[in-house]
Write an enzyme that holds these catalytic residues in place. Sequence first.
Site, PDB file in Angstrom:
ATOM      1  N   HIS A  41      -2.438  -7.522  -4.250  1.00  0.00           N
ATOM      2  CA  HIS A  41      -3.672  -8.285  -4.400  1.00  0.00           C
ATOM      3  C   HIS A  41      -3.408  -9.784  -4.214  1.00  0.00           C
ATOM      4  O   HIS A  41      -4.294 -10.521  -3.754  1.00  0.00           O
ATOM      5  CB  HIS A  41      -4.291  -8.058  -5.783  1.00  0.00           C
ATOM      6  CG  HIS A  41      -4.789  -6.662  -5.997  1.00  0.00           C
ATOM      7  ND1 HIS A  41      -3.963  -5.640  -6.400  1.00  0.00           N
ATOM      8  CD2 HIS A  41      -6.032  -6.125  -5.869  1.00  0.00           C
ATOM      9  CE1 HIS A  41      -4.675  -4.529  -6.505  1.00  0.00           C
ATOM     10  NE2 HIS A  41      -5.918  -4.793  -6.191  1.00  0.00           N
ATOM     11  N   ASP A  53      -7.042  -0.359   2.444  1.00  0.00           N
ATOM     12  CA  ASP A  53      -7.231  -1.027   1.163  1.00  0.00           C
ATOM     13  C   ASP A  53      -8.025  -2.303   1.448  1.00  0.00           C
ATOM     14  O   ASP A  53      -8.292  -2.640   2.600  1.00  0.00           O
ATOM     15  CB  ASP A  53      -5.878  -1.316   0.500  1.00  0.00           C
ATOM     16  CG  ASP A  53      -5.960  -1.352  -1.025  1.00  0.00           C
ATOM     17  OD1 ASP A  53      -7.082  -1.520  -1.556  1.00  0.00           O
ATOM     18  OD2 ASP A  53      -4.921  -1.216  -1.688  1.00  0.00           O
TER      19      ASP A  53
END
Length: 342
Positions: free
Chosen positions: A177, A249
């Site tokens: 992330h 993702d």
Amino acid sequence: MSYLMLDLLSLDVSEAEAEMLRHPQVGGLILFSRNFTSREQLIALVQQIRQIRPEILIAVDHEGGRVQRFREGFTLIPAMGDILPAAKGDMALAKRWACELGFLMAIELLACDIDLSFAPVLDLNGISQVIGKRSFSANPDEVIALARSFIEGMAQAGMGAVGKHFPGHGSVAADSHIAQPIDEREGEVIFNQDILPFKELIFNGKLSGIMPAHVIYPKVDPNPAGFSSYWLKQILRKELGFNGVIFSDDLGMKGASFAGDYVGRAKAALDAGCDMILVCNDNPGVMTLLNGFVWPEAAPQHPASLLKPNMAQTALALENSARWENAKQLAEQIQLAQQAKV
């Protein structure tokens, strides 16, 4: 068409978001905690979304443990890594529990007309803090056994399963992330360990979707798995025989910056073999793609609509209130067992 999954900013759909949802390239919507205050509000939001795009695939990250977007009015699902310890190592018991928790997770979402949870995590529990107890175990055989049971429970509620994060995110410390994880291990290790849960569950027809990792495995391929035709086309499609949906993702994650701006990321992900790309927490990024990206002319070979629930199975499951209640009690039992250890 319909290659893009996006998100919403708040508790209802704005006019600008409604316009985005009507775009033919938008085929999915992912919900987050910011979209939720109560079960009643969530149901109303989903109804609003369905009025705009009845067929859209509505998804959420609702794995259990710390990754559970909806809490008030929902059962708190234990972390997958707590199941086997709570069963005191009894694999037969842990598998039964995993099945019931998969059923519970799925039926509570399906009862709110949410199609899909991006679950289960098939990573091995290694050094990754972002994975940790999201994983069933550090042992591939234990992951396979427990994940298979969890997926069977999901299927008994009518929900398909999306395994993540292919080929394995557990052996990198960095969080994709906020950073670009690099897994320096030899390919032989990855193929003999991390990839085994994916391989086995694909072989047994248990996975409807797969989400690759924003991780680079330089001893195997220079590109992050989600942007790698080697990982997605050669290994996942050709060698493992996967014929379900490949979701990228979130392209807003730091681990996706490898491929440049959003246009570059979208092109790289689709060229590598993704069927649907996710862009979260960035409406300007979504608008950039909707207005400035040259989308493929052909529809996805593996459309995300393949992940729509088995509604006949869901209808039967919704009638089984006793199983639902028993599973709630089981979830609480496992939570209490783990709290007692702390």
